[in-house]
Design a protein around this motif. Structure first.
Motif, PDB file in Angstrom:
ATOM      1  N   ALA A 250      32.185 -38.372 -27.851  1.00 37.37           N
ATOM      2  CA  ALA A 250      33.312 -37.716 -27.177  1.00 37.37           C
ATOM      3  C   ALA A 250      33.491 -38.254 -25.763  1.00 37.37           C
ATOM      4  N   PHE A 251      32.394 -38.452 -25.037  1.00 33.37           N
ATOM      5  CA  PHE A 251      32.479 -38.970 -23.680  1.00 33.37           C
ATOM      6  C   PHE A 251      33.036 -40.395 -23.679  1.00 33.37           C
ATOM      7  N   GLU A 252      32.575 -41.212 -24.617  1.00 29.29           N
ATOM      8  CA  GLU A 252      33.022 -42.599 -24.664  1.00 29.29           C
ATOM      9  C   GLU A 252      34.519 -42.674 -24.980  1.00 29.29           C
ATOM     10  N   ALA A 253      34.995 -41.802 -25.873  1.00 30.55           N
ATOM     11  CA  ALA A 253      36.412 -41.803 -26.241  1.00 30.55           C
ATOM     12  C   ALA A 253      37.302 -41.449 -25.070  1.00 30.55           C
ATOM     13  N   GLU A 254      36.780 -40.692 -24.114  1.00 27.39           N
ATOM     14  CA  GLU A 254      37.584 -40.227 -22.976  1.00 27.39           C
ATOM     15  C   GLU A 254      37.220 -40.906 -21.663  1.00 27.39           C
ATOM     16  N   ASP A 255      36.410 -41.982 -21.712  1.00 30.89           N
ATOM     17  CA  ASP A 255      35.993 -42.699 -20.493  1.00 30.89           C
ATOM     18  C   ASP A 255      35.306 -41.771 -19.498  1.00 30.89           C
TER      19      ASP A 255
END
Length: 527
Positions: A250-255
């Motif tokens: 989730a963090f990676e998808a939202e930078d």
């Protein structure tokens, strides 16, 4: 023996230095690094291993011979070193720092989890004892458990009125140990344990310290001691691994940058940021979407979430060989306190986050809550399902001036559309030049049916995401209850275009609604 040392006073210092701009930011990072460099030197010379290094705390593990006495000696020397550091002059006066230390001797569990990058999680009942010892320690005190006191020997501790044991030493009781040689490593190994966003910044060298507005999030999980007892170390490792994998995705998808996994009694905390070290569009919305995605995924270890937005300090703190990219300030502290108010599976946010985010959520006020350092009780908001993008209003009541040529060209194209002649216009310009205001001025209020589609970066990988919300609005599908929206769509199609009812699942794809399959839709999908 595990030692947890918490230093207070940095937030007050950062708020004072904030008024000095970039110079103040650089001075804050330099001052904190000098303080922590002394602490890290003491750790190395006492045979300790640094496990966690946050913005204002150190978690150190001592495993060598006479580990309890080395740990207690290190704690005493840290306290002395902080007193010396308090004499360091700054542009806003002398430092006013305090330290509280807790320590415990026992068996500690260390887990290295996560697929995208490895994260160290420290846990187990003995870790909880060490954390509780620090919580019990007042400023200037070193509180140890009974198990550690027994290893220190008679006369090394004395009880407080409440029974907590404090170390009585004024200096180290045993000799220092030779420093252990550093294990060689390289950039590839570092990247395996570092979030990609942080890696992309650090590979160019230590980043310049910054003072900017960012959105900070804390995700707390609890119950690890009970999970360890019930399922053993492997069972807890699996639960931590899956929880971290969901969060990392989730963090990676939202930078969003996962700065570190902090230690906590009977659990831990994920500390993350949006807007630092990299600034993206809609930092607040990114954090909200990530939090909603993680909570909806029903992680093995339930999470309670707190989010706040405001000014923060960020920079690399520590010594030349042991440093961490960290973020600090009142915004960080408040986010952590908001997190505590949220039950497991719930997101609590400061209203400033909702005001700045570009997406609407179903929310409900909670509180007010009394937070340390705040004069008045604070109301926070419980965040539910996403409702769609906010309606934008431009101009702020100001009269539009200039751009006559562009305005005339746009209005000519719009008239072509109303006359039945289709057209496409691409409006290009740097951020902040007024593209949205120019478009609204050209459209005016003469067009009764206007579909506004706003392409957000976070939806770029989701089919039809750009048309979902405007089509829902066009069809009168308002709300967040999926079953209710499915029923409304069925009714609209039956009344407006009954011949399309067999193809409802295909319409549902564009609206991102799970419509029951039909023979016709299955046939088209198979083709």
């Amino acid at each position: 023996t595990m030692v947890f040392a918490d230093i207070s006073g940095f937030t007050a210092l950062s708020e004072k230095l904030a008024t000095r701009g970039r110079i103040g930011t650089e001075e804050l990072v330099e001052t904190l690094s000098r303080v922590f460099a002394g602490m890290l030197d003491i750790t190395v010379n006492r045979g300790g291993q640094l496990l966690k290094f946050g913005g204002d705390a150190l978690l150190v593990l001592f495993t060598g011979p006479d580990h309890a006495r080395q740990a207690a000696s290190a704690a005493v020397e840290m306290r002395q070193d902080l007193r010396r550091a308090s004499e360091i002059p700054t542009s806003v006066g002398k430092l006013k720092l305090k330290i509280s230390i807790g320590a415990h001797s026992g068996a500690f569990h260390l887990f290295l989890v996560g697929d995208r990058y490895r994260q160290l999680v420290v846990g187990g009942p003995d870790t909880t004892v060490a954390m509780n010892s620090e919580s019990a320690a007042e400023a200037g005190q070193i509180v140890v458990s009974e198990a550690m006191a027994a290893l220190l020997g008679r006369g090394s501790t004395k009880p407080r009125d409440d029974g907590e044991l404090m170390v009585t030493w004024r200096k180290g009781a045993v000799g220092r140990v030779p420093p252990q040689p550093s294990r060689p490593t390289d950039g590839a190994a570092a990247r395996r344990v570092t979030p990609p966003i942080i890696s992309s910044v650090l590979e160019h060298g230590a980043p310049d310290p910054v003072h900017r507005i960012a959105t900070m999030g804390f995700f707390k999980f609890k119950g690890t001691d009970q999970r360890l007892e019930a399922d053993g170390p492997d069972g807890l490792a699996d639960a931590l691994h899956e929880t971290l994998n969901i969060a990392q995705a989730a963090f990676e998808a939202e930078d969003i940058a996962l700065l570190y996994v902090d230690v906590d009694a009977n659990g831990g905390k994920l500390f993350c940021s949006s807007g630092v070290p990299l600034t993206s569009e809609d930092d607040e919305g990114r954090m909200l979407r990530a939090a909603r995605s993680i909570i909806d995924a029903d992680t093995p270890l339930p999470l309670q979430v707190g989010i706040h937005r405001g000014h923060v300090f960020a920079g690399e703190l520590g010594a030349t060989d042991q440093a961490v990219f960290s973020i600090m300030g009142d915004t960080v502290n408040t986010a952590a306190r908001i997190m505590v108010t949220a039950p497991p599976g719930v997101i609590h946010v400061h209203p400033a986050v909702l005001e700045s985010a570009r997406v609407l959520y179903d929310t409900a006020p909670e509180g007010p809550f009394t937070f340390k350092g705040k004069a008045l009780p604070q109301v926070v908001y419980r965040v539910g399902d996403e409702l769609g993008p906010k309606e934008t209003t431009g101009g702020h009541g100001l009269q539009f001036h200039g751009r006559e040529a562009e305005l005339a060209a746009l209005r000519e194209r719009i008239e072509a559309v109303t006359d039945g002649r289709g057209d496409v216009v691409t409006l290009i310009g740097a951020a902040g030049l007024g593209k949205s205001r120019l478009l609204r001025e050209a459209l005016g209020s003469a067009h009764p049916v206007l579909v506004d589609m706003h392409a957000e970066p976070y939806g770029s990988s989701t089919s039809y995401r750009v048309v979902r919300d405007p089509l829902r609005v066009l069809l009168g599908l308002v709300g967040s209850d999926t079953a209710e929206l499915v029923g409304r769509l069925t009714s609209v199609v039956r009344s407006k275009a009954p011949e399309l009812e067999p193809f409802l699942p295909l319409i549902g794809d564009a609206l991102q609604l799970p419509m029951p399959s039909t023979v016709e839709s299955d046939s088209i999908s198979a083709q």
